[in-house]
Design a protein around this motif. Structure first.
Motif, PDB file in Angstrom:
ATOM      1  N   MET A  99       0.824  -1.204   0.000  1.00 30.82           N
ATOM      2  CA  MET A  99       0.000   0.000   0.000  1.00 30.82           C
ATOM      3  C   MET A  99       0.863   1.261   0.000  1.00 30.82           C
ATOM      4  O   MET A  99       0.333   2.367   0.072  1.00 30.82           O
ATOM      5  N   TYR A 100       2.181   1.079  -0.050  1.00 26.10           N
ATOM      6  CA  TYR A 100       3.125   2.199  -0.098  1.00 26.10           C
ATOM      7  C   TYR A 100       2.902   3.161   1.062  1.00 26.10           C
ATOM      8  O   TYR A 100       2.918   4.380   0.901  1.00 26.10           O
ATOM      9  N   SER A 101       2.695   2.562   2.213  1.00 30.40           N
ATOM     10  CA  SER A 101       2.487   3.336   3.432  1.00 30.40           C
ATOM     11  C   SER A 101       3.831   3.767   4.015  1.00 30.40           C
ATOM     12  O   SER A 101       4.884   3.228   3.672  1.00 30.40           O
ATOM     13  N   ASP A 102       3.770   4.723   4.930  1.00 28.92           N
ATOM     14  CA  ASP A 102       4.988   5.171   5.613  1.00 28.92           C
ATOM     15  C   ASP A 102       5.425   4.197   6.700  1.00 28.92           C
ATOM     16  O   ASP A 102       6.543   4.289   7.206  1.00 28.92           O
ATOM     17  N   THR A 103       4.541   3.284   7.073  1.00 32.77           N
ATOM     18  CA  THR A 103       4.873   2.313   8.108  1.00 32.77           C
ATOM     19  C   THR A 103       4.809   0.901   7.536  1.00 32.77           C
ATOM     20  O   THR A 103       4.016   0.617   6.645  1.00 32.77           O
ATOM     21  N   TRP A 104       5.639   0.020   8.071  1.00 26.25           N
ATOM     22  CA  TRP A 104       5.678  -1.351   7.611  1.00 26.25           C
ATOM     23  C   TRP A 104       4.553  -2.151   8.271  1.00 26.25           C
ATOM     24  O   TRP A 104       4.352  -2.053   9.482  1.00 26.25           O
ATOM     25  N   PRO A 105       3.870  -2.992   7.507  1.00 29.10           N
ATOM     26  CA  PRO A 105       2.898  -3.904   8.110  1.00 29.10           C
ATOM     27  C   PRO A 105       3.628  -5.101   8.715  1.00 29.10           C
ATOM     28  O   PRO A 105       4.116  -5.962   8.001  1.00 29.10           O
ATOM     29  N   THR A 106       3.731  -5.135  10.024  1.00 31.67           N
ATOM     30  CA  THR A 106       4.526  -6.170  10.677  1.00 31.67           C
ATOM     31  C   THR A 106       3.698  -7.191  11.445  1.00 31.67           C
ATOM     32  O   THR A 106       4.253  -8.123  12.027  1.00 31.67           O
ATOM     33  N   SER A 107       2.387  -7.021  11.454  1.00 31.24           N
ATOM     34  CA  SER A 107       1.526  -7.957  12.179  1.00 31.24           C
ATOM     35  C   SER A 107       1.005  -9.054  11.254  1.00 31.24           C
ATOM     36  O   SER A 107       0.691  -8.797  10.090  1.00 31.24           O
ATOM     37  N   ALA A 108       0.904 -10.251  11.804  1.00 30.30           N
ATOM     38  CA  ALA A 108       0.477 -11.388  10.999  1.00 30.30           C
ATOM     39  C   ALA A 108      -0.909 -11.174  10.402  1.00 30.30           C
ATOM     40  O   ALA A 108      -1.180 -11.612   9.277  1.00 30.30           O
ATOM     41  N   ASN A 109      -1.779 -10.490  11.123  1.00 34.51           N
ATOM     42  CA  ASN A 109      -3.149 -10.332  10.621  1.00 34.51           C
ATOM     43  C   ASN A 109      -3.246  -9.346   9.460  1.00 34.51           C
ATOM     44  O   ASN A 109      -4.339  -9.129   8.919  1.00 34.51           O
ATOM     45  N   GLU A 110      -2.132  -8.749   9.085  1.00 36.62           N
ATOM     46  CA  GLU A 110      -2.127  -7.826   7.936  1.00 36.62           C
ATOM     47  C   GLU A 110      -1.770  -8.545   6.632  1.00 36.62           C
ATOM     48  O   GLU A 110      -1.687  -7.894   5.587  1.00 36.62           O
ATOM     49  N   TYR A 111      -1.550  -9.843   6.682  1.00 37.43           N
ATOM     50  CA  TYR A 111      -1.092 -10.590   5.519  1.00 37.43           C
ATOM     51  C   TYR A 111      -2.142 -11.555   5.022  1.00 37.43           C
ATOM     52  O   TYR A 111      -2.844 -12.184   5.807  1.00 37.43           O
ATOM     53  N   ASP A 112      -2.240 -11.653   3.678  1.00 40.64           N
ATOM     54  CA  ASP A 112      -3.306 -12.427   3.048  1.00 40.64           C
ATOM     55  C   ASP A 112      -2.902 -13.856   2.734  1.00 40.64           C
ATOM     56  O   ASP A 112      -3.733 -14.764   2.793  1.00 40.64           O
ATOM     57  N   TYR A 113      -1.669 -14.047   2.316  1.00 43.46           N
ATOM     58  CA  TYR A 113      -1.223 -15.356   1.838  1.00 43.46           C
ATOM     59  C   TYR A 113      -0.068 -15.847   2.693  1.00 43.46           C
ATOM     60  O   TYR A 113       0.834 -15.075   3.019  1.00 43.46           O
ATOM     61  N   TRP A 114      -0.102 -17.143   2.963  1.00 44.14           N
ATOM     62  CA  TRP A 114       0.880 -17.753   3.841  1.00 44.14           C
ATOM     63  C   TRP A 114       1.405 -19.050   3.267  1.00 44.14           C
ATOM     64  O   TRP A 114       0.661 -19.797   2.618  1.00 44.14           O
ATOM     65  N   GLY A 115       2.666 -19.319   3.568  1.00 41.66           N
ATOM     66  CA  GLY A 115       3.208 -20.631   3.281  1.00 41.66           C
ATOM     67  C   GLY A 115       2.916 -21.582   4.428  1.00 41.66           C
ATOM     68  O   GLY A 115       2.311 -21.206   5.434  1.00 41.66           O
ATOM     69  N   GLN A 116       3.371 -22.825   4.271  1.00 43.03           N
ATOM     70  CA  GLN A 116       3.077 -23.867   5.249  1.00 43.03           C
ATOM     71  C   GLN A 116       4.064 -23.866   6.415  1.00 43.03           C
ATOM     72  O   GLN A 116       3.814 -24.502   7.435  1.00 43.03           O
ATOM     73  N   GLY A 117       5.173 -23.151   6.256  1.00 41.18           N
ATOM     74  CA  GLY A 117       6.153 -23.061   7.322  1.00 41.18           C
ATOM     75  C   GLY A 117       7.283 -24.054   7.184  1.00 41.18           C
ATOM     76  O   GLY A 117       7.117 -25.131   6.598  1.00 41.18           O
TER      77      GLY A 117
END
Length: 124
Positions: A99-117
């Motif tokens: 979103m080209y924000s001034d702050t980094w999205p660092t929380s897990a709930n801000e992410y849409d896609y995930w790998g299996q780990g």
């Protein structure tokens, strides 16, 4: 849409590992790719992020100076150096639109896609 992590393993304290996150089904363009880790009984922690647009990077204080994130086309790598037992956990990569924000999205709930780990275990 799929993210696949690889490169985890067992290493002694002071050792190194290189994790990779490969995307299929969507490009990394205009996205932020993040690495998170989760230790047993703890919340998922954001540790490093890279912007696909300008390859700007962010590191949590807990890994700054030891871990390096980089992008090679549709693969994002995380180089883990000078590992410590506290680095043990399951490491996940995640992606979200940039979103080209001034702050980094660092929380897990801000992410849409995930790998299996992928498991990283550091012995003392």
């Amino acid at each position: 849409v799929q993210l696949v992590e690889s490169g985890g393993g067992l290493v002694q304290a002071g050792g190194s590992l290189r994790l990779s996150c490969a995307a299929s089904g969507f490009p990394f363009d205009d996205r932020i790719i993040g690495w998170f880790r989760q230790a047993p009984g703890k919340e998922r922690e954001g540790i490093s992020f890279i912007s696909s647009a300008d390859e700007d990077t962010y590191y949590a204080d807990s890994v700054k100076g030891r871990f390096t994130i980089s992008r090679d086309n549709e693969v994002v790598n995380l180089q883990l150096n000078n590992l410590e037992p506290k680095d043990t956990g399951v490491y996940y990569c995640a992606a979200r639109p940039d979103m080209y924000s001034d702050t980094w999205p660092t929380s897990a709930n801000e992410y849409d896609y995930w790998g299996q780990g992928t498991q990283v275990t550091v012995s003392s």
